[in-house]
Design an enzyme around this catalytic site. Structure first.
Site, PDB file in Angstrom:
ATOM      1  N   GLU A 229       0.468  -1.186  -0.200  1.00  0.00           N
ATOM      2  CA  GLU A 229      -0.318   0.180  -0.052  1.00  0.00           C
ATOM      3  C   GLU A 229       0.802   0.818   0.047  1.00  0.00           C
ATOM      4  O   GLU A 229       0.954   2.402   1.624  1.00  0.00           O
ATOM      5  CB  GLU A 229      -1.107  -0.146   1.299  1.00  0.00           C
ATOM      6  CG  GLU A 229      -2.056  -1.656   1.210  1.00  0.00           C
ATOM      7  CD  GLU A 229      -2.619  -1.448   2.798  1.00  0.00           C
ATOM      8  OE1 GLU A 229      -2.947  -0.545   3.132  1.00  0.00           O
ATOM      9  OE2 GLU A 229      -3.987  -2.022   2.282  1.00  0.00           O
ATOM     10  N   GLU A 332      -5.046  -9.959  -2.811  1.00  0.00           N
ATOM     11  CA  GLU A 332      -6.556 -10.083  -2.177  1.00  0.00           C
ATOM     12  C   GLU A 332      -7.713  -9.540  -2.373  1.00  0.00           C
ATOM     13  O   GLU A 332      -8.071  -8.672  -1.715  1.00  0.00           O
ATOM     14  CB  GLU A 332      -5.874  -8.465  -1.215  1.00  0.00           C
ATOM     15  CG  GLU A 332      -4.415  -8.944  -0.596  1.00  0.00           C
ATOM     16  CD  GLU A 332      -4.185  -8.006  -0.233  1.00  0.00           C
ATOM     17  OE1 GLU A 332      -4.932  -6.924   0.701  1.00  0.00           O
ATOM     18  OE2 GLU A 332      -3.346  -8.026   0.459  1.00  0.00           O
TER      19      GLU A 332
HETATM   20  C1  XIL Z   1      -6.656  -6.997   7.130  1.00  0.00           C
HETATM   21  C2  XIL Z   1      -6.204  -8.835   7.459  1.00  0.00           C
HETATM   22  O1  XIL Z   1      -7.661  -9.452   6.881  1.00  0.00           O
HETATM   23  C3  XIL Z   1      -7.044  -8.014   8.635  1.00  0.00           C
HETATM   24  O2  XIL Z   1      -8.065 -10.236   9.693  1.00  0.00           O
HETATM   25  C4  XIL Z   1      -6.569  -7.777  10.260  1.00  0.00           C
HETATM   26  O3  XIL Z   1      -7.157  -7.418  11.584  1.00  0.00           O
HETATM   27  C5  XIL Z   1      -6.131  -6.299   8.853  1.00  0.00           C
HETATM   28  O4  XIL Z   1      -5.703  -6.406   8.085  1.00  0.00           O
HETATM   29  N1  XIL Z   1      -5.170  -5.494   3.072  1.00  0.00           N
HETATM   30  C6  XIL Z   1      -3.968  -5.727   2.692  1.00  0.00           C
HETATM   31  C7  XIL Z   1      -4.279  -6.849   4.082  1.00  0.00           C
HETATM   32  O5  XIL Z   1      -2.840  -6.015   2.512  1.00  0.00           O
HETATM   33  O6  XIL Z   1      -2.752  -7.059   4.757  1.00  0.00           O
HETATM   34  C8  XIL Z   1      -5.136  -6.421   5.106  1.00  0.00           C
HETATM   35  O7  XIL Z   1      -5.515  -7.543   5.683  1.00  0.00           O
HETATM   36  C9  XIL Z   1      -6.130  -6.076   4.186  1.00  0.00           C
HETATM   37  C10 XIL Z   1      -5.993  -4.833   3.559  1.00  0.00           C
END
Ligand code: XIL
Length: 421
Positions: A229, A332
């Protein structure tokens, strides 16, 4: 005039709230809030004896807003009619597993998983059958790898279990994520604030961390999300996270160089959103490539946090990234039902499946596309259900399998896309 655009600059929280609203809901809320403000002003200036009357109007307005919130954010019912015996999805034929269909295409199909799933027989067999890749949802994030949150004091035991699962089942494990503005140890914040030379402090901490973590697993973790990010979600600019604060945009190249030094064989990805203006991301990637930074690919997270994105727009940006010689992967994906706009509630699971299929088919046209990972396995354990305001808007049901681990339309649509049928 588009009222919602006026508020967009008020920050990402406001933006998130507004973008979830359809214009109709937005205007109703705006009208209700306006009424409250007018009533409050009236209350201030009105004679004492009439205050009670105005106060009761205020109470009625407040109640109306609460009811509106419950209706807009509350749970909704969608028929899981794909489970009906005569549904085309129940009648769907399948001669190989999803993972095999992906293997035949030379693609990765993955899911974000947790240790309790590895330890649960139902889950672990489903995961190892249906997927050929996975990501640890949380356990490999920097702040989760430290003993008592102490910088430099690592607990590798959880990660080892993921590695073992990957090696036993011949699956690819994605290391997620090294440098992330939302997943760093609190001690880093404290250390940086106390430091006289912030840039040097950050350089030293990152060097120790990345070379230890990547070095420890050299040869065993094939791909790392080195920077997660780096692009802001609501402004057309780089995310001004703690690393940026200390080092400016230089932290990105620095992290990649360190990871490459620690494991020259590992594939190194920049992972994240496309952001408000794709040019910011494209320029960043172009600069990294031009400077000879050891970056192998871009991972698009693909959460439908707000509305489901236009597939052609996504594909165009990913194509440009592929043209830079970088690998492209969806890392994701989860598609919450209400991000699909005004879809027919009767067919919403089908619409969801078709949307994911469109994404996958558009991506398969891209030369350097390597795979797709869903942010979870089944709807019973999904990120949105735990994250407000989405957690108030259930069901989000954003994944391939439903709460009973039954295959959803999305599963079959992905399968068909992979099989080209
Ligand atoms: C999220 C997880 O799914 C949650 O369980 C945690 O509380 C917060 O992080 N972008 C990402 C992921 O790169 O690592 C994030 O995952 C969601 C957004």
């Amino acid at each position: 005039m588009d009222l919602s655009s006026i508020f967009k600059d008020l920050g990402s929280v406001m933006e998130m709230t507004i973008t979830i609203f359809t214009p109709k809901i937005f205007y109703s809320f705006a009208a209700a809030f306006l009424a409250v403000i007018v009533t409050i002003i009236t209350l201030i200036f009105i004679k004492k004896e009439k205050k009670l009357f105005i106060l009761s109007i205020l109470a009625i307005e407040a109640l109306t807003i609460i009811i509106m919130i419950l209706i807009s954010f509350g749970t909704a019912d969608y028929p899981r009619n794909y489970l009906n015996k005569d549904s085309k999805y129940q009648l769907h034929e399948q001669d190989i597993l999803l993972s095999e269909a992906a293997d035949e295409r030379g693609l990765y199909i993955g899911a974000a998983i947790n240790l309790d799933q590895i330890e649960d027989k139902n889950y672990s067999s489903l995961i190892s059958r249906e997927f050929n890749a996975f990501t640890a949802e949380n356990d490999m994030k920097w702040s989760n790898t430290l003993i008592n949150g102490e910088l430099g004091n690592y607990d590798f035991s959880k990660i080892d279990k993921y590695i073992e699962f990957a090696e036993t089942n011949d699956m690819r494990l994605r290391g997620h994520a090294l440098v992330w503005g939302k997943g760093y140890p609190t001690q880093l914040r404290k250390g940086l604030d106390q430091s006289d030379n912030k840039e040097q402090y950050m350089r030293d901490v990152l060097e120790e961390y990345i070379s230890t973590m990547v070095g420890h697993y050299a040869g065993r973790i094939d791909v790392w999300d080195v920077v997660n990010e780096p692009i802001a979600l609501s402004q057309p600019q780089l995310e001004e996270n703690i690393f940026y604060e200390a080092m400016g945009s230089e932290y990105i190249a620095y992290a990649f160089n360190l990871a490459h030094k620690a494991d020259p064989e590992a594939e190194l990805f920049l992972n994240g959103y496309i952001g408000k203006d794709p040019e910011i991301l494209l320029n960043l990637l172009q600069d990294l490539v031009n400077e000879g930074v050891p970056i192998d690919g871009f991972g698009l997270q693909g959460h439908t946090i707000f509305e489901a994105k236009d597939v052609n727009e996504l594909a165009k940006v990913l194509q440009k990234i592929s043209d830079l010689g970088l690998k492209v992967e969806i890392t994701e994906l989860d598609v919450r039902l209400r991000s699909l706009g005004d879809s027919d509630p009767e067919d919403i699971y089908e619409t969801q499946g078709q949307y994911v299929r469109e994404i996958l088919e558009a991506c398969m046209e891209i030369e350097n596309f390597v795979g797709i990972t869903f942010w979870g396995v089944d709807d019973s354990a999904n990120w949105f259900d735990l994250t407000p305001p989405f957690s108030w808007m259930k069901p989000n049901d954003p994944l391939l399998f439903d709460i009973n681990l039954e295959k959803k339309p999305m599963y079959y649509e992905v399968y068909d896309a992979l099989k080209n049928q």
